[in-house]
Design a protein around this motif. Structure first.
Motif, short mmCIF file in Angstrom:
data_model
loop_
_atom_site.label_atom_id
_atom_site.label_comp_id
_atom_site.label_asym_id
_atom_site.label_seq_id
_atom_site.Cartn_x
_atom_site.Cartn_y
_atom_site.Cartn_z
N ASP A 1 6.97 9.19 6.65
CA ASP A 1 7.64 10.40 6.85
C ASP A 1 9.28 9.69 6.43
OD1 ASP A 1 5.28 11.66 7.46
OD2 ASP A 1 5.34 10.07 9.47
N SER A 2 9.21 9.41 5.45
CA SER A 2 11.40 8.69 5.32
C SER A 2 11.65 8.64 4.04
CB SER A 2 10.99 7.75 6.19
OG SER A 2 11.17 7.54 7.25
N TYR A 3 12.57 8.81 3.84
CA TYR A 3 13.33 8.33 2.66
C TYR A 3 14.02 6.93 2.32
CZ TYR A 3 17.07 9.49 -1.50
OH TYR A 3 17.85 8.78 -2.45
N VAL A 4 14.16 6.59 1.50
CA VAL A 4 14.52 5.42 0.65
C VAL A 4 15.29 4.99 -0.38
CG1 VAL A 4 14.99 2.13 1.01
CG2 VAL A 4 13.33 3.56 2.42
N GLY A 5 16.75 5.22 -0.17
CA GLY A 5 18.04 5.72 -1.36
C GLY A 5 17.87 4.00 -2.05
N SER B 1 3.91 5.67 3.34
CA SER B 1 2.99 6.75 3.70
C SER B 1 4.22 7.71 3.90
CB SER B 1 2.17 6.54 5.04
OG SER B 1 2.90 6.99 6.25
N ASN B 2 3.84 8.99 2.22
CA ASN B 2 4.43 10.44 2.97
C ASN B 2 5.70 10.34 2.66
OD1 ASN B 2 4.41 13.50 3.31
ND2 ASN B 2 4.94 13.47 5.37
N SER B 3 6.28 9.14 2.14
CA SER B 3 7.57 8.67 1.37
C SER B 3 7.93 9.00 0.84
CB SER B 3 7.91 8.04 2.66
OG SER B 3 7.92 7.56 4.06
N ARG B 4 9.62 8.98 0.28
CA ARG B 4 9.57 8.83 -1.20
C ARG B 4 11.63 7.50 -1.27
NH1 ARG B 4 14.59 12.60 -3.89
NH2 ARG B 4 13.43 12.87 -5.99
N ILE B 5 10.74 6.71 -2.22
CA ILE B 5 11.66 5.85 -2.44
C ILE B 5 11.87 6.16 -3.81
CG2 ILE B 5 12.19 3.54 -2.06
CD1 ILE B 5 10.97 3.83 0.39
N VAL B 6 12.89 5.55 -3.73
CA VAL B 6 13.59 5.58 -4.72
C VAL B 6 14.84 4.34 -4.81
CG1 VAL B 6 16.02 7.04 -6.21
CG2 VAL B 6 14.55 8.02 -4.74
N GLY B 7 14.60 4.11 -6.44
CA GLY B 7 15.33 2.14 -6.52
C GLY B 7 16.39 2.60 -7.48
N PRO B 8 17.09 1.81 -7.78
CA PRO B 8 16.50 -0.08 -7.24
C PRO B 8 16.69 -0.03 -5.84
CG PRO B 8 19.08 -0.03 -8.09
CD PRO B 8 18.40 2.07 -8.43
N ALA B 9 15.39 -0.77 -5.14
CA ALA B 9 15.16 -0.97 -3.78
C ALA B 9 13.88 -1.32 -3.57
CB ALA B 9 15.09 0.36 -3.27
N ILE B 10 14.95 -2.54 -2.28
CA ILE B 10 13.20 -3.84 -1.99
C ILE B 10 12.63 -3.61 -0.92
CG2 ILE B 10 13.04 -5.54 -2.00
CD1 ILE B 10 14.68 -6.97 -3.81
N ILE B 11 11.93 -3.65 -0.78
CA ILE B 11 10.99 -3.03 0.24
C ILE B 11 10.17 -4.95 0.46
CG2 ILE B 11 9.06 -1.21 2.21
CD1 ILE B 11 11.82 -0.24 0.77
N GLY B 12 10.77 -4.50 1.96
CA GLY B 12 9.59 -6.52 2.02
C GLY B 12 8.66 -6.15 2.57
N GLY B 13 7.82 -7.58 2.99
CA GLY B 13 6.75 -7.72 3.51
C GLY B 13 6.18 -7.21 4.90
N ASP B 14 5.01 -6.86 4.74
CA ASP B 14 4.86 -5.91 6.50
C ASP B 14 5.91 -4.77 6.69
OD1 ASP B 14 2.34 -7.79 6.52
OD2 ASP B 14 3.54 -9.60 6.75
N GLU C 1 1.05 -1.36 -0.23
CA GLU C 1 0.47 -0.13 -0.17
C GLU C 1 1.05 1.28 -0.67
OE1 GLU C 1 -2.60 0.04 3.19
OE2 GLU C 1 -3.45 -1.99 2.84
N VAL C 2 0.25 2.30 -1.15
CA VAL C 2 0.93 3.16 -1.08
C VAL C 2 0.37 4.40 -0.95
CG1 VAL C 2 3.38 5.06 -2.28
CG2 VAL C 2 3.40 2.15 -2.64
N ASP C 3 0.71 5.44 -0.22
CA ASP C 3 -0.27 6.82 -0.28
C ASP C 3 -0.16 7.37 -1.20
OD1 ASP C 3 1.49 8.59 0.61
OD2 ASP C 3 0.73 8.65 3.31
N ARG C 4 -1.08 8.66 -2.04
CA ARG C 4 -0.65 9.80 -2.45
C ARG C 4 0.32 11.04 -2.24
NH1 ARG C 4 -6.67 11.48 -4.48
NH2 ARG C 4 -7.39 9.57 -5.21
N SER C 5 1.09 10.84 -0.61
CA SER C 5 1.53 11.83 -0.20
C SER C 5 2.92 11.38 -0.59
CB SER C 5 1.99 11.70 1.07
OG SER C 5 0.86 10.51 1.91
N SER C 6 3.03 9.65 -0.94
CA SER C 6 4.36 9.20 -0.72
C SER C 6 4.67 9.28 -2.44
CB SER C 6 4.49 7.71 -0.67
OG SER C 6 4.87 7.63 0.55
N GLU C 7 5.93 8.55 -2.52
CA GLU C 7 6.41 9.25 -4.52
C GLU C 7 7.30 8.09 -4.46
OE1 GLU C 7 9.03 12.49 -7.19
OE2 GLU C 7 8.56 12.57 -5.16
#
Length: 355
Positions: A283-287, A265-278, A245-251
């Motif tokens: 409010d974060s940045y994952v580069g 939620s309210n976060s920015r994820i820039v790939g390549p990246a993997i986000i595990g289940g659960d 689930e990715v909310d509208r305020s996330s990129e």
């Protein structure tokens, strides 16, 4: 043909992670390194696999099971102490019988698998075939010396003065001739039966020992720097998907795989990246080049080029990079201590203090 996979050893270079976990099970792109090797063996058409286990045997057994998930049949072979690669061959004699076999170090990673190498060995059947690759610092590896025709004439384990820059990759192929070699050698100064000594014995007996120098990607994932580099390499191939689930305020930018149950939620994820289940990220940045395992929490933080293991929590931290964060770890800011300045100033001084 059979396979022998080495999954013992203490993993001292990956401590403190390996104080509580087998080094072969540290994940790369959210999959244990050992699994990549087992998949490569299965793809090469080998179905009978002996797995050497030591102090972490229970954890390895729980993760790998009977091997059916990989399409192979696993036989576990206990090794009381890590007494060398040739010792692993010696204690596996009953399992191996007289069959040819590939020996694969469970913490090694080879892009492209070993199918071509195994097919060539099955056709040519030299007594031994080794893989070599050029490395900048050969003193940390077994090193091969080749003659002008490219034949292997000498091997040395972790030499202080290497005779070449060709290191042995952690994949070896043998006929049953290696068993006589293993019986004929003595422990090294390290107290171990070295596979390089066994192969050298074959060379000295004028047996057929061949080498293949690989130009592709290989890493011994024995330390954090190499783990992160392998993770980067694997993430380069990740296919984007979103089962969370990715909310509208996330990129979400680039090749990002979001697994089932993850919430962003309210976060920015820039790939390549993997986000595990659960996993929950808010409010974060994952580069780029970051793998976050299942059940993690990242809140009000920034992280990049890192591996985060199962159940870890990072909250209010800027910034984390080039890091390996273990299972169920909690990372938070340290308390802010009151600051003060103690000054002894002469007359007419001018002082600038940033507050």
């Amino acid at each position: 043909m059979k396979a022998l996979v080495l999954s013992g050893g203490a993993g001292t270079r990956l401590r403190p992670i390996t104080h509580t976990s087998a080094k072969q099970l540290v994940p790369v792109a959210n999959k244990p390194v050992l699994f990549y090797g087992l998949e490569a063996i299965a793809e090469a058409g080998i179905t009978e696999v002996g797995v050497i286990v030591g102090d972490t045997a229970e954890e390895i057994r729980e993760a790998v099971g009977d091997g059916s998930r990989f399409g192979v049949k696993i036989t576990y072979i206990p090794q009381e102490k890590p007494l060398g690669l040739a010792h692993a061959v010696a204690i596996s004699r009953d399992f191996l019988g007289e069959e040819d076999f590939v020996m694969y170090l469970g913490d090694n990673f080879i892009v492209g698998g070993i199918t071509g190498l195994v097919d060539e060995f099955r056709t040519e059947r030299p007594d031994a075939q080794i893989l070599l690759t050029k490395v900048p610092d050969p003193t940390s590896f077994g090193v091969a010396e080749l003659d002008g025709d490219g034949r292997v004439v000498g091997l040395e384990e972790k030499p202080k003065e290497p005779k070449s820059d060709l290191a042995l990759v952690g994949v070896y192929l043998f006929t049953s001739a290696v068993h006589e070699a293993v019986r004929s050698i003595e422990p090294s100064w390290r107290g171990e039966l070295e596979i390089t000594h066994a192969i050298q014995w074959l060379i000295d007996q004028h047996r057929d020992v061949r080498s293949t120098t690989i130009a592709g990607y290989w890493k011994d994932t024995g330390n954090v720097t190499d783990m992160l580099e392998v993770n980067r390499s694997v993430l380069e191939t990740v296919e984007p998907s979103n089962d969370g689930e990715v909310d509208r305020s996330s990129e979400i930018i680039g090749r990002v795989r979001i697994e089932k149950g993850a919430r962003i939620s309210n976060s920015r994820i820039v790939g390549p990246a993997i986000i595990g289940g659960d996993t929950v990220i808010s409010d974060s940045y994952v580069g780029p080049f970051t793998s976050v395992s299942e059940g993690c929490r990242i809140q009000d933080s920034e992280i990049e080029y890192s591996i985060v293991l199962r159940g870890a929590s990072i909250s209010g931290v800027r910034r984390v990079e080039a890091s390996l964060i273990g299972r169920d770890v909690e990372v938070t800011p340290s308390p802010r201590n009151p600051s003060s300045h103690r000054l002894v100033l002469g007359d007419h001084s001018k002082v600038q203090i940033s507050s």
